[in-house]
Design a protein around this motif. Structure first.
Motif, PDB file in Angstrom:
ATOM      1  N   PRO A 197     -22.369  -3.195   3.175  1.00 33.26           N
ATOM      2  CA  PRO A 197     -22.437  -4.438   2.844  1.00 33.26           C
ATOM      3  C   PRO A 197     -21.743  -4.914   1.527  1.00 33.26           C
ATOM      4  CG  PRO A 197     -24.700  -3.622   3.485  1.00 33.26           C
ATOM      5  CD  PRO A 197     -23.879  -2.544   3.273  1.00 33.26           C
ATOM      6  N   GLY A 198     -20.865  -5.869   1.872  1.00 27.72           N
ATOM      7  CA  GLY A 198     -20.095  -6.298   0.584  1.00 27.72           C
ATOM      8  C   GLY A 198     -18.974  -5.352   0.180  1.00 27.72           C
ATOM      9  N   SER A 199     -18.504  -4.342   1.018  1.00 32.55           N
ATOM     10  CA  SER A 199     -17.697  -3.508   0.650  1.00 32.55           C
ATOM     11  C   SER A 199     -16.276  -4.214   0.870  1.00 32.55           C
ATOM     12  CB  SER A 199     -17.544  -2.204   1.384  1.00 32.55           C
ATOM     13  OG  SER A 199     -17.569  -2.193   2.734  1.00 32.55           O
ATOM     14  N   GLU A 200     -16.270  -5.064   1.964  1.00 32.36           N
ATOM     15  CA  GLU A 200     -15.223  -5.684   2.190  1.00 32.36           C
ATOM     16  C   GLU A 200     -14.402  -6.603   1.347  1.00 32.36           C
ATOM     17  OE1 GLU A 200     -18.694  -8.173   3.812  1.00 32.36           O
ATOM     18  OE2 GLU A 200     -17.825  -6.300   3.778  1.00 32.36           O
ATOM     19  N   TYR A 201     -15.382  -7.330   0.434  1.00 32.70           N
ATOM     20  CA  TYR A 201     -14.934  -8.218  -0.642  1.00 32.70           C
ATOM     21  C   TYR A 201     -14.128  -7.382  -1.630  1.00 32.70           C
ATOM     22  CZ  TYR A 201     -18.249 -11.560   1.595  1.00 32.70           C
ATOM     23  OH  TYR A 201     -18.805 -12.213   2.543  1.00 32.70           O
ATOM     24  N   LYS A 253     -10.890  -6.460  -0.557  1.00 32.30           N
ATOM     25  CA  LYS A 253      -9.953  -7.456  -0.423  1.00 32.30           C
ATOM     26  C   LYS A 253      -9.412  -7.763  -1.881  1.00 32.30           C
ATOM     27  CE  LYS A 253     -11.676  -9.996   3.341  1.00 32.30           C
ATOM     28  NZ  LYS A 253     -12.332 -11.232   3.987  1.00 32.30           N
ATOM     29  N   ILE A 254     -10.508  -7.535  -2.957  1.00 33.90           N
ATOM     30  CA  ILE A 254      -9.994  -7.537  -4.382  1.00 33.90           C
ATOM     31  C   ILE A 254      -8.889  -6.695  -4.529  1.00 33.90           C
ATOM     32  CG2 ILE A 254     -11.043  -7.397  -6.710  1.00 33.90           C
ATOM     33  CD1 ILE A 254     -13.396  -8.866  -5.736  1.00 33.90           C
ATOM     34  N   HIS A 296      -7.073  -4.949  -2.783  1.00 31.67           N
ATOM     35  CA  HIS A 296      -5.701  -5.367  -1.891  1.00 31.67           C
ATOM     36  C   HIS A 296      -4.900  -6.413  -2.637  1.00 31.67           C
ATOM     37  CE1 HIS A 296      -2.987  -5.648   1.183  1.00 31.67           C
ATOM     38  NE2 HIS A 296      -3.095  -6.990   1.391  1.00 31.67           N
ATOM     39  N   ALA A 297      -5.601  -7.310  -3.081  1.00 26.84           N
ATOM     40  CA  ALA A 297      -5.100  -8.728  -3.632  1.00 26.84           C
ATOM     41  C   ALA A 297      -4.275  -8.163  -5.066  1.00 26.84           C
ATOM     42  CB  ALA A 297      -5.990  -9.864  -3.846  1.00 26.84           C
ATOM     43  N   ALA A 298      -5.100  -7.260  -5.740  1.00 29.65           N
ATOM     44  CA  ALA A 298      -4.523  -6.881  -7.181  1.00 29.65           C
ATOM     45  C   ALA A 298      -3.282  -5.980  -6.819  1.00 29.65           C
ATOM     46  CB  ALA A 298      -5.560  -6.098  -7.862  1.00 29.65           C
ATOM     47  N   SER A 299      -3.413  -5.214  -5.881  1.00 26.80           N
ATOM     48  CA  SER A 299      -2.300  -4.331  -5.496  1.00 26.80           C
ATOM     49  C   SER A 299      -1.047  -5.123  -5.191  1.00 26.80           C
ATOM     50  CB  SER A 299      -2.653  -3.262  -4.906  1.00 26.80           C
ATOM     51  OG  SER A 299      -2.772  -3.701  -3.463  1.00 26.80           O
ATOM     52  N   GLN A 300      -1.229  -5.990  -4.452  1.00 32.71           N
ATOM     53  CA  GLN A 300      -0.044  -6.894  -3.946  1.00 32.71           C
ATOM     54  C   GLN A 300       0.499  -7.720  -5.044  1.00 32.71           C
ATOM     55  OE1 GLN A 300       1.437  -6.300  -0.939  1.00 32.71           O
ATOM     56  NE2 GLN A 300      -0.155  -4.503  -0.873  1.00 32.71           N
ATOM     57  N   CYS A 301      -0.410  -8.128  -5.958  1.00 36.22           N
ATOM     58  CA  CYS A 301       0.177  -8.820  -7.036  1.00 36.22           C
ATOM     59  C   CYS A 301       0.779  -8.145  -7.874  1.00 36.22           C
ATOM     60  CB  CYS A 301      -1.224  -9.527  -7.812  1.00 36.22           C
ATOM     61  SG  CYS A 301      -2.031 -10.908  -7.004  1.00 36.22           S
ATOM     62  N   LEU A 302       0.822  -6.841  -8.160  1.00 31.55           N
ATOM     63  CA  LEU A 302       1.533  -5.929  -9.026  1.00 31.55           C
ATOM     64  C   LEU A 302       2.854  -5.674  -8.541  1.00 31.55           C
ATOM     65  CD1 LEU A 302      -1.277  -3.202  -9.691  1.00 31.55           C
ATOM     66  CD2 LEU A 302      -0.216  -5.021 -11.312  1.00 31.55           C
ATOM     67  N   LEU A 303       3.150  -5.968  -7.120  1.00 30.77           N
ATOM     68  CA  LEU A 303       4.514  -5.887  -6.801  1.00 30.77           C
ATOM     69  C   LEU A 303       5.796  -6.551  -7.543  1.00 30.77           C
ATOM     70  CD1 LEU A 303       6.346  -4.240  -4.654  1.00 30.77           C
ATOM     71  CD2 LEU A 303       6.133  -6.192  -3.129  1.00 30.77           C
ATOM     72  N   ILE A 304       5.931  -7.574  -7.727  1.00 32.07           N
ATOM     73  CA  ILE A 304       6.692  -8.442  -8.263  1.00 32.07           C
ATOM     74  C   ILE A 304       6.737  -7.940  -9.850  1.00 32.07           C
ATOM     75  CG2 ILE A 304       7.291 -10.616  -9.373  1.00 32.07           C
ATOM     76  CD1 ILE A 304       7.661 -10.146  -6.453  1.00 32.07           C
ATOM     77  N   PRO A 305       5.684  -7.778 -10.636  1.00 33.93           N
ATOM     78  CA  PRO A 305       6.009  -6.942 -11.926  1.00 33.93           C
ATOM     79  C   PRO A 305       6.509  -5.537 -11.997  1.00 33.93           C
ATOM     80  CG  PRO A 305       3.705  -8.189 -11.554  1.00 33.93           C
ATOM     81  CD  PRO A 305       4.410  -8.401 -10.555  1.00 33.93           C
ATOM     82  N   VAL A 306       6.063  -4.960 -10.739  1.00 39.87           N
ATOM     83  CA  VAL A 306       6.773  -3.493 -10.924  1.00 39.87           C
ATOM     84  C   VAL A 306       8.190  -3.790 -10.581  1.00 39.87           C
ATOM     85  CG1 VAL A 306       6.881  -1.603  -9.159  1.00 39.87           C
ATOM     86  CG2 VAL A 306       4.656  -2.241 -10.164  1.00 39.87           C
ATOM     87  N   ILE A 307       8.620  -4.540  -9.635  1.00 38.46           N
ATOM     88  CA  ILE A 307      10.201  -4.924  -9.604  1.00 38.46           C
ATOM     89  C   ILE A 307      10.700  -5.136 -10.838  1.00 38.46           C
ATOM     90  CG2 ILE A 307      11.778  -5.962  -8.209  1.00 38.46           C
ATOM     91  CD1 ILE A 307      10.009  -5.924  -5.992  1.00 38.46           C
ATOM     92  N   ILE A 308      10.164  -6.297 -11.392  1.00 44.12           N
ATOM     93  CA  ILE A 308      10.811  -6.867 -12.707  1.00 44.12           C
ATOM     94  C   ILE A 308      10.934  -5.569 -13.553  1.00 44.12           C
ATOM     95  CG2 ILE A 308      10.541  -8.437 -14.569  1.00 44.12           C
ATOM     96  CD1 ILE A 308       9.167 -10.057 -12.614  1.00 44.12           C
TER      97      ILE A 308
END
Length: 215
Positions: free
Chosen positions: A4-8, A11-12, A14-26
């Motif tokens: 219970p609660g693991s889905e949250y 999601k956190i 996943h969101a953190a990793s996806q937010c890193l894509l642009i900084p990584v490319i830059i």
């Protein structure tokens, strides 16, 4: 079994990793530009070194008319034949001029010169060492981050989204490995150059101290 609660939490993450894509490319773009600048500086340094004849102590001993230990003009000739930088030449020349200093004082100054030059050369090597280490790391991050959405797109039958994710992954991998290879190659060659420079510098400083001792 789902905790219970693991889905949250997922999601956190996943969101953190996806937010890193642009900084990584830059970051990869910045490192690529910096790597090209370092490559240009390296080629210029290599061209300068090729114009200078490598200093050999045995050859100098044979061509020097005066007996060892060398003094004054003989040591100046050694300095001129070496691959010293302008800064190193000035430091050694200043020490050579200080004939009134005691041997102990000259030994302390010589040690300080060697320590300063080693620190300076290490700072130069640290720049390309950073490229060699950080470039592949960012390249790997740029590979893994888009694969998650790509696999999700594959599960939904979105082959266009999958192909876009794979292209980003491959491009970041290639750029990251290129940055790492350039940094490692420059560091390897420069490290050999600088070790030779430090050895020659230490030898010349010992000649100055020894020459004054036997003057």
């Amino acid at each position: 079994m789902t905790i219970p609660g693991s889905e949250y939490l997922t999601k956190i993450i996943h969101a953190a990793s996806q937010c890193l894509l642009i900084p990584v490319i830059i970051g990869l773009i910045i490192l690529l530009i910096y790597g090209l600048m370092e490559l240009g500086s390296f080629l210029g340094e290599r061209r300068t070194r090729k114009k200078r004849k490598s200093f050999q102590l045995l050859e100098t001993a044979i061509n020097t008319e005066s007996e060892f230990p060398w003094q004054g003009n003989q040591i100046k000739q050694i300095i001129e034949k070496s691959c010293f930088s302008t800064r190193q030449t000035k430091l050694v020349g200043d020490l050579l001029k200080e004939s009134k200093l005691s041997k102990e004082a000259k030994e302390l100054i010589a040690k300080d010169i060697l320590d300063q030059e080693e620190a300076q050369l290490r700072r130069i090597l640290n720049k390309t060492d950073l490229l060699a280490k950080v470039g592949p790391i960012l390249g790997l991050m740029g590979t893994l981050i888009p694969l998650g959405p790509g696999l999700a797109a594959l599960g939904q039958g979105d082959f266009v989204g999958l192909s876009e994710a794979i292209i980003v992954a491959f491009d970041t991998t290639v750029v990251g490995m290129l940055i790492g290879a350039v940094g490692a190659l420059i560091s390897k060659i420069r490290n050999a150059w600088y070790n030779q420079d430090l050895n020659t510098l230490e030898m010349v400083l010992n000649l100055i101290i020894g020459g004054d001792e036997h003057a």
